[in-house]
Design a protein around this motif. Structure first.
Motif, PDB file in Angstrom:
ATOM      1  N   ALA A  56       0.830  -1.206   0.000  1.00 46.33           N
ATOM      2  CA  ALA A  56       0.000   0.000   0.000  1.00 46.33           C
ATOM      3  C   ALA A  56       0.867   1.259   0.000  1.00 46.33           C
ATOM      4  N   LYS A  57       1.954   1.243   0.755  1.00 43.21           N
ATOM      5  CA  LYS A  57       2.802   2.442   0.866  1.00 43.21           C
ATOM      6  C   LYS A  57       3.995   2.426  -0.085  1.00 43.21           C
ATOM      7  N   ALA A  58       4.385   1.255  -0.547  1.00 46.16           N
ATOM      8  CA  ALA A  58       5.524   1.152  -1.465  1.00 46.16           C
ATOM      9  C   ALA A  58       5.195   0.146  -2.569  1.00 46.16           C
ATOM     10  N   PRO A  59       4.215   0.460  -3.414  1.00 52.87           N
ATOM     11  CA  PRO A  59       3.747  -0.520  -4.402  1.00 52.87           C
ATOM     12  C   PRO A  59       4.800  -0.938  -5.429  1.00 52.87           C
ATOM     13  N   ALA A  60       5.531   0.013  -5.993  1.00 51.10           N
ATOM     14  CA  ALA A  60       6.519  -0.335  -7.019  1.00 51.10           C
ATOM     15  C   ALA A  60       7.683  -1.116  -6.415  1.00 51.10           C
ATOM     16  N   THR A  61       8.129  -0.696  -5.244  1.00 55.75           N
ATOM     17  CA  THR A  61       9.255  -1.359  -4.582  1.00 55.75           C
ATOM     18  C   THR A  61       8.876  -2.773  -4.157  1.00 55.75           C
ATOM     19  N   THR A  62       7.681  -2.934  -3.604  1.00 56.35           N
ATOM     20  CA  THR A  62       7.224  -4.255  -3.182  1.00 56.35           C
ATOM     21  C   THR A  62       7.103  -5.181  -4.386  1.00 56.35           C
ATOM     22  N   ALA A  63       6.507  -4.708  -5.463  1.00 53.51           N
ATOM     23  CA  ALA A  63       6.361  -5.535  -6.669  1.00 53.51           C
ATOM     24  C   ALA A  63       7.737  -5.924  -7.213  1.00 53.51           C
ATOM     25  N   ASN A  64       8.671  -4.994  -7.203  1.00 56.43           N
ATOM     26  CA  ASN A  64      10.032  -5.248  -7.670  1.00 56.43           C
ATOM     27  C   ASN A  64      10.694  -6.343  -6.828  1.00 56.43           C
ATOM     28  N   PHE A  65      10.617  -6.224  -5.499  1.00 55.25           N
ATOM     29  CA  PHE A  65      11.227  -7.193  -4.596  1.00 55.25           C
ATOM     30  C   PHE A  65      10.599  -8.578  -4.776  1.00 55.25           C
ATOM     31  N   LEU A  66       9.267  -8.622  -4.854  1.00 59.51           N
ATOM     32  CA  LEU A  66       8.575  -9.896  -5.017  1.00 59.51           C
ATOM     33  C   LEU A  66       8.948 -10.573  -6.334  1.00 59.51           C
ATOM     34  N   ARG A  67       9.150  -9.798  -7.369  1.00 57.99           N
ATOM     35  CA  ARG A  67       9.547 -10.386  -8.653  1.00 57.99           C
ATOM     36  C   ARG A  67      10.928 -11.029  -8.535  1.00 57.99           C
ATOM     37  N   TYR A  68      11.861 -10.330  -7.858  1.00 58.54           N
ATOM     38  CA  TYR A  68      13.189 -10.919  -7.644  1.00 58.54           C
ATOM     39  C   TYR A  68      13.083 -12.198  -6.810  1.00 58.54           C
ATOM     40  N   VAL A  69      12.226 -12.187  -5.786  1.00 58.66           N
ATOM     41  CA  VAL A  69      12.042 -13.386  -4.960  1.00 58.66           C
ATOM     42  C   VAL A  69      11.527 -14.529  -5.821  1.00 58.66           C
ATOM     43  N   ARG A  70      10.463 -14.291  -6.586  1.00 59.99           N
ATOM     44  CA  ARG A  70       9.856 -15.343  -7.413  1.00 59.99           C
ATOM     45  C   ARG A  70      10.803 -15.864  -8.496  1.00 59.99           C
ATOM     46  N   ASP A  71      11.713 -14.981  -8.958  1.00 63.41           N
ATOM     47  CA  ASP A  71      12.681 -15.374  -9.988  1.00 63.41           C
ATOM     48  C   ASP A  71      13.863 -16.156  -9.403  1.00 63.41           C
ATOM     49  N   GLY A  72      13.931 -16.282  -8.064  1.00 66.56           N
ATOM     50  CA  GLY A  72      15.038 -16.997  -7.436  1.00 66.56           C
ATOM     51  C   GLY A  72      16.321 -16.186  -7.347  1.00 66.56           C
ATOM     52  N   HIS A  73      16.228 -14.894  -7.572  1.00 69.08           N
ATOM     53  CA  HIS A  73      17.411 -14.031  -7.588  1.00 69.08           C
ATOM     54  C   HIS A  73      18.212 -14.102  -6.295  1.00 69.08           C
ATOM     55  N   TYR A  74      17.532 -14.138  -5.140  1.00 68.10           N
ATOM     56  CA  TYR A  74      18.227 -14.056  -3.853  1.00 68.10           C
ATOM     57  C   TYR A  74      18.787 -15.399  -3.370  1.00 68.10           C
ATOM     58  N   ASP A  75      18.371 -16.489  -3.979  1.00 66.69           N
ATOM     59  CA  ASP A  75      18.845 -17.809  -3.555  1.00 66.69           C
ATOM     60  C   ASP A  75      20.353 -17.915  -3.773  1.00 66.69           C
ATOM     61  N   GLY A  76      21.093 -18.203  -2.698  1.00 69.13           N
ATOM     62  CA  GLY A  76      22.537 -18.355  -2.788  1.00 69.13           C
ATOM     63  C   GLY A  76      23.326 -17.066  -2.613  1.00 69.13           C
ATOM     64  N   LEU A  77      22.654 -15.946  -2.422  1.00 68.37           N
ATOM     65  CA  LEU A  77      23.375 -14.687  -2.205  1.00 68.37           C
ATOM     66  C   LEU A  77      23.752 -14.540  -0.734  1.00 68.37           C
TER      67      LEU A  77
END
Length: 191
Positions: free
Chosen positions: A45-66
């Motif tokens: 609600a307060k950070a829509p673009a940032t939240t969507a961006n972070f969730l996309r990286y999570v779903r793409d597996g970007h953070y796994d192994g970092l």
């Protein structure tokens, strides 16, 4: 007057107190590290673009192994860019800065890391170890976008902050000398 009262009574029966829309839960993300789990509740609600961006990286597996590649006790713990060999992951285009959203860089909040360009945040984030109001956005000052908070794992965060730091990869200081690895990042609620 009776039909109005009947309609009111029916609406109370069909919508019991405390009933919530099951799709309205705030997204929660679990970062499973080799030191324990960190569960973050995001604020779309307060950070829509940032939240969507972070969730996309999570779903793409970007953070796994970092790794958490920068930890400064009394300040913050940063991750989202490098693996244990200090190889940098590719990112998408930067997200617009949403730091003037009323959320503050308080202990346990998650915010986007960026360069001096206020609109340069991509995948790197940090979790505030203490209250850092100087990082908040204000009129005439772009801050660092807060987009959620830690709801489980404050003890894990404190454990990460207690690991001695020093040189690592291209960084002369602040790298945990015992690696803090994010083995997986996944949406656990509100997906």
């Amino acid at each position: 007057m009776r039909p109005i009262l009947s309609a009111l009574a029916l609406s109370l029966v069909s919508a019991p107190a405390g009933a919530e829309d099951p799709g309205s839960a705030a997204p929660r993300v679990e970062l499973l590290t080799n030191h324990g789990a960190l569960v973050l509740e995001l604020d779309p609600a307060k950070a829509p673009a940032t939240t969507a961006n972070f969730l996309r990286y999570v779903r793409d597996g970007h953070y796994d192994g970092l790794i958490f590649h920068r930890v400064i006790p009394g300040f913050m713990a940063q991750a989202g860019g490098y693996d244990a060999e200090f190889e940098e992951r590719d990112t998408r285009e930067p997200v617009e800065n949403e730091s003037r959203n009323g959320l503050s860089n308080e202990r346990g909040t998650i915010a986007m890391a960026r360069t001096n360009n206020p609109h340069s945040a991509t995948a790197q984030f940090f979790i505030n170890l203490v209250d850092n109001p100087r990082l908040d956005g204000s009129p005439g000052n772009w801050g660092y976008t807060v987009f959620g908070r830690l709801v489980e794992g404050l003890d894990v965060l404190d454990k990460i902050a207690s690991i001695p730091t020093g040189r690592g990869g291209p960084f002369p200081t602040d790298v945990p000398q015992a690696p803090v690895v994010i083995s997986s990042a996944r949406v656990v609620e509100g997906d």
